[in-house]
Design a protein around this motif. Sequence first.
Motif, PDB file in Angstrom:
ATOM      1  N   UNK A 189      28.296  -5.337 -55.858  1.00  0.00           N
ATOM      2  CA  UNK A 189      27.541  -4.102 -56.011  1.00  0.00           C
ATOM      3  C   UNK A 189      27.565  -3.201 -54.793  1.00  0.00           C
ATOM      4  N   UNK A 190      28.362  -3.555 -53.784  1.00  0.00           N
ATOM      5  CA  UNK A 190      28.450  -2.713 -52.591  1.00  0.00           C
ATOM      6  C   UNK A 190      29.092  -1.383 -52.946  1.00  0.00           C
ATOM      7  N   UNK A 191      28.782  -0.350 -52.192  1.00  0.00           N
ATOM      8  CA  UNK A 191      29.285   0.982 -52.503  1.00  0.00           C
ATOM      9  C   UNK A 191      30.744   1.129 -52.076  1.00  0.00           C
ATOM     10  N   UNK A 192      31.566   1.619 -52.979  1.00  0.00           N
ATOM     11  CA  UNK A 192      32.966   1.908 -52.729  1.00  0.00           C
ATOM     12  C   UNK A 192      33.101   3.425 -52.642  1.00  0.00           C
TER      13      UNK A 192
ATOM     14  N   UNK B  33      37.727   3.158 -40.821  1.00  0.00           N
ATOM     15  CA  UNK B  33      36.671   2.657 -41.696  1.00  0.00           C
ATOM     16  C   UNK B  33      37.213   2.193 -43.049  1.00  0.00           C
ATOM     17  N   UNK B  34      38.515   2.351 -43.275  1.00  0.00           N
ATOM     18  CA  UNK B  34      39.058   1.934 -44.554  1.00  0.00           C
ATOM     19  C   UNK B  34      40.566   1.880 -44.561  1.00  0.00           C
ATOM     20  N   UNK B  35      41.108   1.248 -45.591  1.00  0.00           N
ATOM     21  CA  UNK B  35      42.550   1.113 -45.748  1.00  0.00           C
ATOM     22  C   UNK B  35      42.870   1.137 -47.234  1.00  0.00           C
ATOM     23  N   UNK B  36      43.842   1.976 -47.617  1.00  0.00           N
ATOM     24  CA  UNK B  36      44.215   2.127 -49.017  1.00  0.00           C
ATOM     25  C   UNK B  36      45.701   1.833 -49.200  1.00  0.00           C
ATOM     26  N   UNK B  37      46.068   0.718 -49.833  1.00  0.00           N
ATOM     27  CA  UNK B  37      47.475   0.432 -50.129  1.00  0.00           C
ATOM     28  C   UNK B  37      47.913   1.244 -51.352  1.00  0.00           C
TER      29      UNK B  37
ATOM     30  N   UNK C 112      34.443  -4.836 -46.994  1.00  0.00           N
ATOM     31  CA  UNK C 112      34.509  -4.970 -48.450  1.00  0.00           C
ATOM     32  C   UNK C 112      35.960  -4.884 -48.893  1.00  0.00           C
ATOM     33  N   UNK C 113      36.402  -5.909 -49.601  1.00  0.00           N
ATOM     34  CA  UNK C 113      37.789  -5.939 -50.075  1.00  0.00           C
ATOM     35  C   UNK C 113      37.827  -6.567 -51.457  1.00  0.00           C
TER      36      UNK C 113
ATOM     37  N   UNK D 160      35.162  -0.782 -44.277  1.00  0.00           N
ATOM     38  CA  UNK D 160      34.222  -1.331 -43.309  1.00  0.00           C
ATOM     39  C   UNK D 160      32.823  -1.277 -43.904  1.00  0.00           C
ATOM     40  N   UNK D 161      31.955  -2.131 -43.416  1.00  0.00           N
ATOM     41  CA  UNK D 161      30.590  -2.166 -43.901  1.00  0.00           C
ATOM     42  C   UNK D 161      29.926  -0.795 -43.734  1.00  0.00           C
TER      43      UNK D 161
END
Length: 415
Positions: A171-174, A100-104, A63-64, A132-133
Amino acid sequence: MAKLTLSDPMSKAPFPPDHSAVPEQSFQGRAFAQLQAGRVQLFGFREIEGLEELWQDLETNGTCGPYQRLEWIRSWLTTLGQNAATRPVMVSVHARGRPVGLLPLAVTAKGTFQILTFAGQNYVNQNTGLWADNAEAEFDPTELLAALRGLAGKIGADLVQLNNLASGPGGSDNPLYLAACIPSVHPLFETALSGSFDELFRQTHKKESRKKLLRKERGLRESGAFSIEKASSSLQIETALSAFFAQRSAREKNAGIPNAFGSKAEQDFVRKLASEPDIGTAPLSVWSLNVAGKVRAVFLTVRTASHLSGYAISFSEDDLSVYSPGLVLLKNVLQTEMQTGGLLALDLGIGDERYKRSWTNPVQLKDLVCATSAKGTIALTALKALQAVKTRVRRSKKLWPMVRKMRQRLARSSK
């Protein structure tokens, strides 16, 4: 979506057991700081180098949002990110031994305070990070919040302020949205897409509204040589963007509000976004409506495989303004993009404007804010109070029109 299977980029370089920061001289391709809270482990990097593979995999398989893609952040780093008061921090999020994730992110100095925000936060309409999913199932949101607060304090930030968090495309969960604590001042205007453009037009506009917009388009077409272009050459891009900057400057001066694209660095940022990168396509598309040899409106958009975002729009205030060239351009861009297929969602950004409500609906965004120092606690108290006032004014049908009229009067009196 497929689960992310990249190996942990830090697996060959374990951190000291006391979680102390990695020495600055060894940060090339490695983290300069790290922190763990429960099942969440964060690694902070000064540069993108060494993170490209993870970044591109998350863009493709996870998800991006539209404004955290690699080329968007590269454009920010080489323009606005060069400000001496800004320290970029790319944060990889790990759980159960895998990324599982990346935050700029970036630490920005505001007065005596150091604030951790998204990279280029003031120049985007929403933020999600890259995930990641099903990343939200790997840890509790409170663990992520604790890890962010701890890492922010370790790298010298007094306050974490991640604004305009969206739940996620489609609508995916963030995970950040789930951890966020206060409503944002501005809603995001978006809608799900299904069916054809003609169906969307009928669903969102009453018969008389459709006729009125089509009459305006006919008026523009009858006023001289008419064209709608998606800029593809350097000359077309520069012509349209020059008009965009001039139109926005004039409009915002008349409205008495700050020009978000007024400085050279801000304009360089937009130009960089619209120019062709070495790999792939430009993050920003530049559309223009032209009549009688002049650019009458410009619409900047960001397109992913299934999501179209309206980044910014401008229009000229001249003899053809009566035909609403900005609205006509928006309609035609939506029609063209929907005909290409694959679009599942549309957003027109933040900021409550009548034209946005005609196509989309307001959706609540959230802000994640927390203090990491005594000084940050003072700032947080003031921030929450100010935000509460702004939210009340923005949502008031009496107060907000009064504020807009006052700004316009002040702008006229200063000429």
